[in-house]
Design a protein around this motif. Structure first.
Motif, PDB file in Angstrom:
ATOM      1  N   GLU A 158     -37.945 -19.378 -69.094  1.00  0.00           N
ATOM      2  CA  GLU A 158     -38.431 -19.482 -67.639  1.00  0.00           C
ATOM      3  C   GLU A 158     -39.718 -19.420 -67.218  1.00  0.00           C
ATOM      4  O   GLU A 158     -40.650 -19.255 -68.091  1.00  0.00           O
ATOM      5  N   ARG A 159     -40.192 -20.062 -66.177  1.00  0.00           N
ATOM      6  CA  ARG A 159     -41.394 -20.077 -65.754  1.00  0.00           C
ATOM      7  C   ARG A 159     -41.891 -18.857 -64.991  1.00  0.00           C
ATOM      8  O   ARG A 159     -41.074 -18.074 -64.087  1.00  0.00           O
ATOM      9  N   GLU A 160     -42.817 -18.112 -65.210  1.00  0.00           N
ATOM     10  CA  GLU A 160     -43.442 -16.881 -64.706  1.00  0.00           C
ATOM     11  C   GLU A 160     -44.238 -17.152 -63.674  1.00  0.00           C
ATOM     12  O   GLU A 160     -45.042 -18.470 -63.418  1.00  0.00           O
ATOM     13  N   ALA A 161     -44.438 -16.187 -62.792  1.00  0.00           N
ATOM     14  CA  ALA A 161     -45.380 -16.451 -61.778  1.00  0.00           C
ATOM     15  C   ALA A 161     -46.339 -15.216 -61.497  1.00  0.00           C
ATOM     16  O   ALA A 161     -45.937 -13.928 -62.104  1.00  0.00           O
ATOM     17  N   ASP A 162     -47.624 -15.452 -60.970  1.00  0.00           N
ATOM     18  CA  ASP A 162     -48.507 -14.435 -60.690  1.00  0.00           C
ATOM     19  C   ASP A 162     -48.442 -14.280 -59.098  1.00  0.00           C
ATOM     20  O   ASP A 162     -48.206 -15.015 -58.433  1.00  0.00           O
ATOM     21  N   PHE A 163     -48.215 -13.045 -58.650  1.00  0.00           N
ATOM     22  CA  PHE A 163     -48.418 -12.849 -57.284  1.00  0.00           C
ATOM     23  C   PHE A 163     -49.993 -12.124 -56.818  1.00  0.00           C
ATOM     24  O   PHE A 163     -50.347 -11.165 -57.082  1.00  0.00           O
ATOM     25  N   ILE A 164     -50.557 -13.063 -55.918  1.00  0.00           N
ATOM     26  CA  ILE A 164     -51.955 -12.845 -55.650  1.00  0.00           C
ATOM     27  C   ILE A 164     -51.929 -12.365 -54.209  1.00  0.00           C
ATOM     28  O   ILE A 164     -51.475 -13.145 -53.263  1.00  0.00           O
ATOM     29  N   ASN A 165     -52.766 -11.498 -53.833  1.00  0.00           N
ATOM     30  CA  ASN A 165     -53.001 -10.797 -52.420  1.00  0.00           C
ATOM     31  C   ASN A 165     -54.040 -11.737 -51.910  1.00  0.00           C
ATOM     32  O   ASN A 165     -55.008 -11.790 -52.579  1.00  0.00           O
ATOM     33  N   ILE A 166     -53.593 -12.168 -50.862  1.00  0.00           N
ATOM     34  CA  ILE A 166     -54.646 -12.905 -50.002  1.00  0.00           C
ATOM     35  C   ILE A 166     -54.795 -12.071 -48.520  1.00  0.00           C
ATOM     36  O   ILE A 166     -53.809 -11.609 -48.015  1.00  0.00           O
ATOM     37  N   VAL A 167     -56.300 -12.277 -48.322  1.00  0.00           N
ATOM     38  CA  VAL A 167     -56.864 -11.882 -46.853  1.00  0.00           C
ATOM     39  C   VAL A 167     -57.229 -12.877 -46.004  1.00  0.00           C
ATOM     40  O   VAL A 167     -58.190 -13.785 -46.705  1.00  0.00           O
ATOM     41  N   THR A 168     -57.002 -13.197 -45.007  1.00  0.00           N
ATOM     42  CA  THR A 168     -57.664 -13.843 -44.072  1.00  0.00           C
ATOM     43  C   THR A 168     -58.057 -13.310 -42.724  1.00  0.00           C
ATOM     44  O   THR A 168     -57.498 -12.081 -42.267  1.00  0.00           O
ATOM     45  N   TRP A 169     -59.133 -13.869 -42.004  1.00  0.00           N
ATOM     46  CA  TRP A 169     -59.888 -13.212 -41.056  1.00  0.00           C
ATOM     47  C   TRP A 169     -59.770 -14.125 -39.749  1.00  0.00           C
ATOM     48  O   TRP A 169     -59.884 -15.353 -39.869  1.00  0.00           O
ATOM     49  N   ARG A 170     -60.167 -13.575 -38.645  1.00  0.00           N
ATOM     50  CA  ARG A 170     -60.500 -14.135 -37.284  1.00  0.00           C
ATOM     51  C   ARG A 170     -59.383 -15.169 -36.899  1.00  0.00           C
ATOM     52  O   ARG A 170     -58.054 -14.799 -37.019  1.00  0.00           O
ATOM     53  N   ASN A 171     -59.683 -16.284 -36.550  1.00  0.00           N
ATOM     54  CA  ASN A 171     -58.744 -17.427 -36.077  1.00  0.00           C
ATOM     55  C   ASN A 171     -57.885 -17.830 -37.207  1.00  0.00           C
ATOM     56  O   ASN A 171     -56.758 -18.235 -37.023  1.00  0.00           O
ATOM     57  N   LEU A 172     -58.501 -17.877 -38.370  1.00  0.00           N
ATOM     58  CA  LEU A 172     -57.687 -18.262 -39.482  1.00  0.00           C
ATOM     59  C   LEU A 172     -56.473 -17.297 -39.723  1.00  0.00           C
ATOM     60  O   LEU A 172     -55.468 -17.665 -40.095  1.00  0.00           O
ATOM     61  N   ALA A 173     -56.774 -15.946 -39.590  1.00  0.00           N
ATOM     62  CA  ALA A 173     -55.688 -14.951 -39.727  1.00  0.00           C
ATOM     63  C   ALA A 173     -54.614 -15.266 -38.491  1.00  0.00           C
ATOM     64  O   ALA A 173     -53.352 -15.211 -38.853  1.00  0.00           O
ATOM     65  N   GLU A 174     -54.895 -15.630 -37.416  1.00  0.00           N
ATOM     66  CA  GLU A 174     -53.844 -15.631 -36.441  1.00  0.00           C
ATOM     67  C   GLU A 174     -52.908 -16.933 -36.478  1.00  0.00           C
ATOM     68  O   GLU A 174     -51.886 -16.957 -36.374  1.00  0.00           O
ATOM     69  N   ASN A 175     -53.841 -18.131 -37.098  1.00  0.00           N
ATOM     70  CA  ASN A 175     -52.932 -19.404 -37.410  1.00  0.00           C
ATOM     71  C   ASN A 175     -52.051 -18.957 -38.476  1.00  0.00           C
ATOM     72  O   ASN A 175     -50.947 -19.753 -38.576  1.00  0.00           O
ATOM     73  N   CYS A 176     -52.617 -18.349 -39.623  1.00  0.00           N
ATOM     74  CA  CYS A 176     -51.576 -18.063 -40.729  1.00  0.00           C
ATOM     75  C   CYS A 176     -50.475 -17.158 -40.263  1.00  0.00           C
ATOM     76  O   CYS A 176     -49.317 -17.527 -40.525  1.00  0.00           O
TER      77      CYS A 176
END
Length: 135
Positions: free
Chosen positions: A43-61
């Motif tokens: 089975e393929r395993e995965a890593d779970f990475i926390n992401i933070v975005t700010w300002r306009n990029l945050a609103e678009n995400c």
């Protein structure tokens, strides 16, 4: 010094959009990134990475991404720490993104039900003569 991270994965949940007291948008989400190998069970395993975005990029995400979206993230790795309610020091490692690509494409436009498909039932062969072809 160099601190660059590039990841491609799928969101594990919808982005969480919040605003600082000064009104600056910040969105957080977790990206599941497959490992390039399988475990002993195949089975393929995965890593779970926390992401933070700010300002306009945050609103678009927050506007365009949702759980399961295939996404590319480019940014820098950052570690911060704080003291929790029990008095223990907690360390958090996350990617502060400065570039996010939405790899699933744009939103699908809905077809209006009152418009008919002009090609419905057109399974008949088209009669084309040799003179009609440009080559």
């Amino acid at each position: 010094m160099l601190n660059r991270v590039v990841l491609i994965g799928r969101l594990t949940r919808d982005p969480d959009l919040r605003y600082t007291p000064n009104g600056v948008a910040v969105a957080t989400f977790t990206l599941a990134v497959d490992r390039p190998f399988t475990n002993q069970q195949g089975e393929r395993e995965a890593d779970f990475i926390n992401i933070v975005t700010w300002r306009n990029l945050a609103e678009n995400c927050a506007k365009y991404l949702k759980k399961g979206s295939l996404t590319a993230v480019e940014g820098r790795l950052q570690t911060r720490n704080y003291e929790n309610n029990e008095g223990r020091r907690v360390y958090v490692t996350e990617v502060v993104a400065d570039n996010v690509r939405f790899l699933d494409g744009g939103k699908k436009s809905e077809t209006k039900p009152d418009l008919e498909d002009p090609f419905t039932g057109e399974a008949e062969p088209v009669d084309v003569s040799e003179d009609d072809l440009p080559f």
